[in-house]
Scaffold this active site. Structure first.
Site, short mmCIF file in Angstrom:
data_model
loop_
_atom_site.label_atom_id
_atom_site.label_comp_id
_atom_site.label_asym_id
_atom_site.label_seq_id
_atom_site.Cartn_x
_atom_site.Cartn_y
_atom_site.Cartn_z
N LYS A 1 0.73 -1.13 0.22
CA LYS A 1 0.06 0.15 0.03
C LYS A 1 0.83 1.35 0.10
CE LYS A 1 -4.09 -1.61 2.32
NZ LYS A 1 -5.00 -1.52 3.86
N ALA B 1 -1.48 1.38 6.55
CA ALA B 1 -1.79 0.41 7.57
C ALA B 1 -2.66 -0.76 6.97
CB ALA B 1 -2.38 0.85 9.05
N ASP B 2 -2.54 -1.93 7.52
CA ASP B 2 -3.36 -3.02 7.18
C ASP B 2 -3.59 -3.89 8.37
OD1 ASP B 2 -4.80 -4.28 4.91
OD2 ASP B 2 -3.42 -6.03 5.75
N THR B 3 -4.73 -4.44 8.56
CA THR B 3 -5.14 -4.92 9.86
C THR B 3 -5.93 -6.33 9.48
OG1 THR B 3 -5.80 -2.96 11.05
CG2 THR B 3 -6.77 -5.09 11.75
N ALA C 1 -0.41 -4.11 10.74
CA ALA C 1 0.98 -3.57 10.17
C ALA C 1 0.97 -2.06 9.86
CB ALA C 1 1.44 -4.31 9.17
#
Length: 208
Positions: free
Chosen positions: A57, A90-92, A127
């Site tokens: 991303k 961010a990535d969840t 992250a």
């Protein structure tokens, strides 16, 4: 700490957390890539998947800006040097038994995820990646969440509320699903989608 950053996410939760931390920022809506949304590679461990996705991303956002991309219209309150601002991504991911529970496809999928989470512990990895001048700074927040046993009626009512949609694991800890959480070990803001501590630590690495 930079005086202004770009948040490459349309998530209102991440926007709210940055506001809570008094971090001046603009929302950068980067065009999504073609194909499946955030596909997991064959045999890729769930913990590696969330890190790679956040990194991609950030790289995609930086490349889009470098190619001349910009918001339309450009917000008037952004500073003159906004293109040089660090980019936060961010990535969840919700992980149960080594499996990634993504965003639900429909009501049946959402209900099935919630039944699987009922009465059990699962992990939430978020992250965070900060792209700054060609460098990537990374951090990961790992939390453990335990749901209370959920009755079918509770699951049906929650799915009917519409809150599970667009949420990893089919729930939002900052919403009605807070009542489902019997125990949380880790970062509440990380489960929401942007861990405050890790984010502030990464931003401290940047020079204005």
């Amino acid at each position: 700490m930079p005086s202004f950053i770009l948040l490459a996410s349309a998530s209102p939760r991440r926007h709210e957390i940055l506001d809570q931390l008094a971090i001046a920022h603009g929302i950068l809506r980067v065009p999504a890539p073609d194909g499946e949304d955030e596909p997991r590679l064959p045999g890729e461990p769930a913990a590696d998947y969330v890190r790679r996705t956040a990194r991609e991303k950030a790289e995609r956002a930086a490349a889009w800006l470098a190619s001349g991309g910009q918001p339309d219209p450009l917000p008037e309150n952004w500073p003159a040097g906004w293109r040089q601002a660090p980019i936060l991504c961010a990535d969840t991911t919700v992980i149960l038994d080594g499996e990634v529970l993504g965003k639900p496809r429909d009501e049946a999928d959402a209900a099935n995820m919630l039944r699987r989470l009922s009465g059990r512990e699962h992990a939430v990895h978020t992250a965070v990646v900060l792209a700054d001048g060609g460098r990537l700074h990374e951090a990961v927040s790992i939390s453990t969440v335990r749901f209370q046993p959920l009755a079918d009626a509770d699951i049906a009512a929650y799915v009917a509320s519409g809150e599970p949609f667009g949420k990893a694991g089919s729930y939002a800890i900052q919403g009605r699903a807070a009542a489902f959480v019997a125990h949380l070990s880790g970062s509440h803001s990380g489960v929401m989608g942007l861990p405050a501590h890790e984010t502030a630590r990464l931003l401290a690495l940047c020079r204005d």
